[in-house]
Write an enzyme that holds these catalytic residues in place. Structure first.
Site, mmCIF file in Angstrom:
data_model
loop_
_atom_site.group_PDB
_atom_site.id
_atom_site.type_symbol
_atom_site.label_atom_id
_atom_site.label_comp_id
_atom_site.label_asym_id
_atom_site.label_seq_id
_atom_site.Cartn_x
_atom_site.Cartn_y
_atom_site.Cartn_z
ATOM 1 N N SER A 59 33.782 33.646 33.247
ATOM 2 C CA SER A 59 33.664 33.760 34.700
ATOM 3 C C SER A 59 32.843 32.622 35.299
ATOM 4 O O SER A 59 31.892 32.136 34.689
ATOM 5 C CB SER A 59 32.987 35.091 35.051
ATOM 6 O OG SER A 59 32.606 35.122 36.407
ATOM 7 N N TYR A 81 35.993 31.339 40.803
ATOM 8 C CA TYR A 81 35.730 31.850 42.145
ATOM 9 C C TYR A 81 35.647 30.605 43.001
ATOM 10 O O TYR A 81 34.727 29.779 42.835
ATOM 11 C CB TYR A 81 34.405 32.629 42.206
ATOM 12 C CG TYR A 81 34.519 34.070 41.756
ATOM 13 C CD1 TYR A 81 35.576 34.876 42.182
ATOM 14 C CD2 TYR A 81 33.557 34.637 40.943
ATOM 15 C CE1 TYR A 81 35.671 36.202 41.777
ATOM 16 C CE2 TYR A 81 33.641 35.967 40.541
ATOM 17 C CZ TYR A 81 34.699 36.739 40.970
ATOM 18 O OH TYR A 81 34.789 38.045 40.577
ATOM 19 N N THR A 126 40.924 34.010 40.797
ATOM 20 C CA THR A 126 40.796 35.410 41.229
ATOM 21 C C THR A 126 40.920 35.493 42.739
ATOM 22 O O THR A 126 40.153 34.849 43.466
ATOM 23 C CB THR A 126 39.447 35.982 40.749
ATOM 24 O OG1 THR A 126 39.421 35.925 39.323
ATOM 25 C CG2 THR A 126 39.256 37.424 41.207
ATOM 26 N N LYS A 143 44.951 35.871 39.402
ATOM 27 C CA LYS A 143 44.426 37.191 38.993
ATOM 28 C C LYS A 143 44.121 38.052 40.217
ATOM 29 O O LYS A 143 43.406 37.610 41.123
ATOM 30 C CB LYS A 143 43.152 37.023 38.166
ATOM 31 C CG LYS A 143 42.470 38.346 37.800
ATOM 32 C CD LYS A 143 41.335 38.129 36.826
ATOM 33 C CE LYS A 143 40.668 39.428 36.419
ATOM 34 N NZ LYS A 143 39.707 39.954 37.393
ATOM 35 N N HIS A 150 40.681 44.383 39.730
ATOM 36 C CA HIS A 150 39.281 44.016 39.481
ATOM 37 C C HIS A 150 38.507 45.212 38.886
ATOM 38 O O HIS A 150 37.325 45.402 39.150
ATOM 39 C CB HIS A 150 38.630 43.556 40.794
ATOM 40 C CG HIS A 150 37.646 42.438 40.629
ATOM 41 N ND1 HIS A 150 37.905 41.147 40.997
ATOM 42 C CD2 HIS A 150 36.380 42.420 40.162
ATOM 43 C CE1 HIS A 150 36.843 40.385 40.760
ATOM 44 N NE2 HIS A 150 35.904 41.143 40.250
ATOM 45 N N ARG A 196 36.576 47.577 41.274
ATOM 46 C CA ARG A 196 35.260 47.157 41.767
ATOM 47 C C ARG A 196 35.311 46.527 43.152
ATOM 48 O O ARG A 196 34.280 46.199 43.719
ATOM 49 C CB ARG A 196 34.657 46.121 40.797
ATOM 50 C CG ARG A 196 34.519 46.619 39.397
ATOM 51 C CD ARG A 196 34.185 45.491 38.439
ATOM 52 N NE ARG A 196 32.880 44.909 38.691
ATOM 53 C CZ ARG A 196 31.736 45.431 38.270
ATOM 54 N NH1 ARG A 196 31.741 46.555 37.588
ATOM 55 N NH2 ARG A 196 30.594 44.828 38.522
ATOM 56 N N ARG A 218 41.747 51.196 27.252
ATOM 57 C CA ARG A 218 40.716 51.742 26.355
ATOM 58 C C ARG A 218 41.268 52.129 24.989
ATOM 59 O O ARG A 218 40.498 52.417 24.069
ATOM 60 C CB ARG A 218 40.073 53.003 26.976
ATOM 61 C CG ARG A 218 39.422 52.780 28.337
ATOM 62 C CD ARG A 218 38.183 51.907 28.246
ATOM 63 N NE ARG A 218 37.563 51.696 29.535
ATOM 64 C CZ ARG A 218 37.816 50.664 30.354
ATOM 65 N NH1 ARG A 218 38.706 49.734 29.991
ATOM 66 N NH2 ARG A 218 37.199 50.539 31.507
HETATM 67 C C1 FNR Z 1 34.288 42.077 36.440
HETATM 68 N N1 FNR Z 1 35.509 41.495 36.834
HETATM 69 C C2 FNR Z 1 35.517 40.174 37.228
HETATM 70 N N2 FNR Z 1 36.708 39.541 37.497
HETATM 71 C C3 FNR Z 1 36.734 38.230 37.809
HETATM 72 O O1 FNR Z 1 37.816 37.697 38.046
HETATM 73 N N3 FNR Z 1 35.571 37.516 37.858
HETATM 74 C C4 FNR Z 1 34.351 38.058 37.601
HETATM 75 O O2 FNR Z 1 33.323 37.388 37.633
HETATM 76 C C5 FNR Z 1 34.313 39.447 37.319
HETATM 77 N N4 FNR Z 1 33.117 40.059 37.101
HETATM 78 C C6 FNR Z 1 33.083 41.340 36.596
HETATM 79 C C7 FNR Z 1 31.875 41.888 36.197
HETATM 80 C C8 FNR Z 1 31.834 43.156 35.611
HETATM 81 C C9 FNR Z 1 30.517 43.728 35.174
HETATM 82 C C10 FNR Z 1 33.045 43.877 35.423
HETATM 83 C C11 FNR Z 1 33.044 45.223 34.756
HETATM 84 C C12 FNR Z 1 34.244 43.332 35.852
HETATM 85 C C13 FNR Z 1 36.783 42.247 36.706
HETATM 86 C C14 FNR Z 1 37.392 42.093 35.311
HETATM 87 O O3 FNR Z 1 37.895 40.804 35.104
HETATM 88 C C15 FNR Z 1 38.568 43.058 35.096
HETATM 89 O O4 FNR Z 1 39.483 42.926 36.140
HETATM 90 C C16 FNR Z 1 38.156 44.526 34.951
HETATM 91 O O5 FNR Z 1 36.885 44.672 34.393
HETATM 92 C C17 FNR Z 1 39.175 45.254 34.087
HETATM 93 O O6 FNR Z 1 38.945 46.604 34.090
HETATM 94 P P1 FNR Z 1 38.194 47.394 32.893
HETATM 95 O O7 FNR Z 1 38.764 46.944 31.564
HETATM 96 O O8 FNR Z 1 36.743 47.106 33.035
HETATM 97 O O9 FNR Z 1 38.564 48.815 33.208
#
Ligand code: FNR
Length: 375
Positions: free
Chosen positions: A145, A168, A194, A250, A274, A277, A309
């Site tokens: 990232s 980003y 992203t 993404k 994401h 989130r 999972r």
């Molecule tokens: C993320 N995700 C994420 N995506 C991205 O494009 N750049 C980023 O910096 C981040 N940062 C990030 C931090 C944390 C703590 C989490 C948990 C997730 C999203 C990540 O790439 C992905 O889309 C999800 O985490 C996938 O879902 P699961 O496997 O966590 O359920």
């Protein structure tokens, strides 16, 4: 690859977690990072969340585990996988399954890669370096990232495994160009743009706890976490003009975005919300996959993430049109509980489950997994 025996139960996983805690977490100006390095006995990836909660500071755990707002999408990412039914093919006399795949010319041990996630320092003292090592030993690819706690150069040198750089976009185009060029120079083999985030994820629980990123764990690539506040297709053109590396978009949830992206020269599509989130209330990622894959029609690779999972989840995503899936939170939980070895253990478990699923479903390799294996 670490494989565990069936008798290794939750008690053992809990023991590993306790040990990790006992090994005096590093205190980075008040943020207690776990430092344990050990192979984990994992029964399933779902169990890891509760174990990670025991070793992580409350705020850091909330930031990692939570989703946005009411967390409807976070829950549905998991629930949607459970609604999909498998259709095995018995008496087909298949050899032992092979899980290898090739993605953008790179051979991976299994069709599962590490999703881009910011701030691995919240999970473990080794931060992204540990994740890079664990992912590489597992034989797969890490997406790094922009919001990493280690520089993209340091993560690149932490392992010889394949890596993509997740971008980003920065408000200042020059800074974005610089990040892309640094990634090229450091040997990253693709750029992941992203499109669904304009700030780090915000969750009620993290807010209740008053969580903020510890100043002692800076965003090593950019100084602070910065995002371009508004994105357009011209931004996609800008990245294409800046680099010859394959570009993966993404955050795609709809067929029309996938179609436009391919017309614009995008080389890969990552179906994702994401991890629930960002915009709560959007469709579960696995539910969005079939229509997107239908629009892509095999022209470019499709990656899916969100709620993976189980080996059966990987199988379902491949059957519904993904070339590979990306794993998010379980990787950070493995890192928290066992450092690089913990990450490797997470992949070992998923690989074993995928092999078992393929054996029973009647598929000899990943290419054989198709629509006819789901109802
Ligand atoms: C993320 N995700 C994420 N995506 C991205 O494009 N750049 C980023 O910096 C981040 N940062 C990030 C931090 C944390 C703590 C989490 C948990 C997730 C999203 C990540 O790439 C992905 O889309 C999800 O985490 C996938 O879902 P699961 O496997 O966590 O359920």
């Amino acid at each position: 690859m670490t494989q565990k025996s069936a008798e290794a139960g939750p008690a053992k996983a809990a023991k590993a977690a306790t040990t990790a805690k006992a090994e005096a977490p590093a205190s980075v100006a008040g943020y207690r990072q776990p430092t344990g390095e050990e192979t984990l006995s994992i029964v399933n990836l779902n169990d890891l969340e509760a174990e990670a909660a025991k070793v992580l500071p409350k705020g850091g755990f909330a930031f990692i585990s939570s989703g946005a707002d009411n967390q409807v999408t976070l829950r549905d990412n998991l629930a949607a996988f459970e609604r999909i039914q498998l259709r095995p093919h018995y008496l087909v006399g298949k050899p032992a399954p092979e899980t290898k795949v090739t993605l953008f010319g790179q051979e991976l041990t299994l069709p599962v890669i590490t999703a881009p996630m910011g701030a691995h320092g919240l999970a473990h003292a080794s931060a992204e370096l540990g994740t890079a090592r664990g992912t590489a030993v597992a034989g797969t690819l890490m997406t790094v990232s922009t919001a990493a706690n280690k520089t993209l150069e340091d993560v690149a040198s932490a392992s010889t495994g394949p890596k993509w750089f997740q971008l980003y976009l920065q408000e200042d185009q020059g800074k974005s160009r610089e990040l892309i060029q640094r990634a090229e120079k450091a040997g990253y083999s693709a750029i992941v743009f992203t499109i669904d985030a304009f700030a780090p994820g915000s969750s009620d629980e993290a807010n209740r706890l008053g969580f903020s990123f510890p100043p002692s764990l800076p965003f090593a690539n950019t100084g602070t976490a910065t995002f371009k506040p508004s994105l357009t297709w011209e931004d996609v053109d800008f990245i294409k003009e800046t680099t010859d590396l394959p570009l993966i978009l993404k955050g795609v949830l709809s067929p029309d975005v996938a179609e436009k992206a391919i017309k614009r020269g995008v080389n890969g599509i990552q179906v994702s919300n994401h991890g629930g989130r960002q915009l709560d209330g959007v469709q579960a990622a696995i539910d969005a996959l079939p229509a997107v894959a239908g629009a892509v029609k095999g022209r470019v690779p499709v990656i899916m993430d969100g709620g993976v999972r189980r080996g059966t989840d990987v199988f379902k995503a491949i059957a519904l049109g993904a070339n590979a899936v990306a794993l998010g939170r379980p990787v950070l939980y493995g890192l928290a509980l066992g450092g690089a070895k913990g990450v490797e253990s997470v992949y070992g478990q998923l690989q074993a489950e995928l092999v078992r699923t393929m054996t029973i479903a009647g598929t000899a390799n990943i290419a054989e997994i198709s629509r006819k294996y789901v109802l």
